[in-house]
Scaffold this motif. Structure first.
Motif, short mmCIF file in Angstrom:
data_model
loop_
_atom_site.label_atom_id
_atom_site.label_comp_id
_atom_site.label_asym_id
_atom_site.label_seq_id
_atom_site.Cartn_x
_atom_site.Cartn_y
_atom_site.Cartn_z
N ALA A 60 0.83 -1.21 0.00
CA ALA A 60 0.00 0.00 0.00
C ALA A 60 0.87 1.26 0.00
N ASN A 61 1.89 1.26 0.83
CA ASN A 61 2.77 2.43 0.91
C ASN A 61 3.55 2.66 -0.38
N GLN A 66 3.18 5.57 -6.31
CA GLN A 66 2.97 5.50 -7.75
C GLN A 66 1.79 6.38 -8.18
N GLY A 67 1.12 7.00 -7.20
CA GLY A 67 -0.01 7.86 -7.51
C GLY A 67 -1.34 7.15 -7.61
N LEU A 68 -1.43 5.95 -7.08
CA LEU A 68 -2.66 5.18 -7.17
C LEU A 68 -3.55 5.40 -5.95
N VAL A 83 -4.14 2.70 9.26
CA VAL A 83 -3.30 2.70 8.06
C VAL A 83 -3.80 3.75 7.07
N SER A 84 -5.11 3.86 6.92
CA SER A 84 -5.68 4.86 6.01
C SER A 84 -5.29 6.27 6.44
N ALA A 85 -5.37 6.54 7.74
CA ALA A 85 -5.02 7.87 8.25
C ALA A 85 -3.54 8.18 8.03
N GLU A 86 -2.69 7.17 8.23
CA GLU A 86 -1.25 7.36 8.02
C GLU A 86 -0.95 7.71 6.57
N GLN A 90 0.24 11.63 4.47
CA GLN A 90 1.35 11.86 3.54
C GLN A 90 0.87 12.19 2.13
N PHE A 91 -0.30 11.64 1.75
CA PHE A 91 -0.81 11.81 0.40
C PHE A 91 -2.28 12.25 0.45
N PRO A 92 -2.52 13.49 0.90
CA PRO A 92 -3.91 13.94 1.10
C PRO A 92 -4.73 14.04 -0.19
N HIS A 93 -4.06 14.09 -1.33
CA HIS A 93 -4.77 14.24 -2.60
C HIS A 93 -5.30 12.90 -3.13
N LEU A 94 -4.87 11.79 -2.55
CA LEU A 94 -5.32 10.48 -3.03
C LEU A 94 -6.55 9.99 -2.28
#
Length: 306
Positions: A60-61, A66-68, A83-86, A90-94
């Protein structure tokens, strides 16, 4: 003038040397030099089972890098939220979806949840990582009925039905990558005593993957079975007392190598030191490998029963 038999023997030796040299160069290229595929070309989402620990979490990380967008599947809702919150931090746009389901329970209900989660999204990459093994090293006749049923449901049926749930939309788009996480327990060594049912289910995963690879390759779907040896995960700790080392990578190091191999060969051993171990294992007779595997299992059994 050299005898004909000596010339023939020299020629055969040269061919053997050339063959092994080409194999070595090919391994170096595919492991270290070949460019990884752009996974976004398969679709904008990835679905990962067993996504809150070990290899699944590491996948997942890597996939978010990779932008997925992610669909995370695991049995523990609290861990999924963590895990989702972590990842979101780091990647708020995904985008991230979570599906809480224990594959050892009502499998039909879980598949239904997954089918609902994939509606309207382009799942381009599927990582079938969920898996369980024995609670300890056990002879076949000692394994409780519920443990047998659970391993078959999770390792065998879970992978089968999740793949079947995700595959139709990949076919509609004519693109997708499916990665089934197998095990060296079923491929690299000839036997895996005291963990027999686990190894047998992973052998099924290998055969399933290879057959699906042939069925769907020409329809734009790349199916691959990845065959790790020991990785420093909670699952592996049930099989042997292991710690991270040169030959036992962390889940993160394994996933970095595994991502590079997606979309290529139908079966691979992504981490370099695992491939080296496999190479040496193939040189040994089965009787020695059987004795080695049995000694490990018996030692692990004695540690637990002591």
């Amino acid at each position: 003038m050299q005898p004909t038999w000596l010339l023939a023997l020299s020629f055969l030796g040269f061919l053997s040397f050339l063959t092994h040299s080409i194999s070595l160069l090919n391994w170096v290229f595919t492991t270290f030099l070949r460019s990884p595929k752009n996974l976004n070309n398969y679709g904008s989402w990835a679905l990962i089972t067993g996504a809150t620990d070990g290899i699944g979490k590491a996948f997942a990380n890597q996939l978010v890098r990779q932008g997925l967008n992610l669909i995370l599947v695991s049995r523990n809702l609290n861990k999924l939220k963590t895990v989702s919150a972590e990842i979101r931090a780091q990647f708020p746009h995904l985008k991230i979806k979570v599906v809480a389901h224990d594959f050892s329970g009502n499998l039909s209900a879980g598949v239904g949840l997954i089918e609902e989660a994939v509606k309207g999204v382009e799942v381009g990459v599927l990582i079938n990582n969920v898996g369980i093994t024995y609670p300890r090293a056990m002879y076949f006749h000692e394994v409780e009925e519920e443990v047998v049923k659970g391993i078959i449901r999770v390792n065998l049926e879970g992978t089968t039905w999740v793949t079947r749930a995700v595959l139709p939309e990949m076919l509609n788009r004519k693109r997708g990558a499916i990665v089934n996480v197998g095990s060296g327990a079923s491929i690299v060594v000839p036997s895996h005593p005291l963990y027999t049912i686990y190894a047998a289910t992973k052998a099924y995963i290998d055969k399933l993957s290879r057959s699906l690879y042939v069925e769907y390759k020409l329809r734009g779907i790349d199916v691959q079975c990845q065959v790790p040896l020991y990785v420093a995960t909670n699952l592996a700790s049930k099989v042997a007392s292991i710690e991270k080392s040169m030959f036992v990578p962390s889940p993160e190091d394994y996933a970095k190598a595994a991502i590079r191999q997606i979309g290529y060969e139908p079966r691979c051993t992504p981490y370099w030191s695992h491939a080296v171990q496999w190479c040496f294992a193939r040189l040994l007779p089965d009787v020695l490998l059987d004795a080695w595997r049995l000694s490990i299992a018996l030692r692990r059994r004695a540690e637990v029963l002591a």
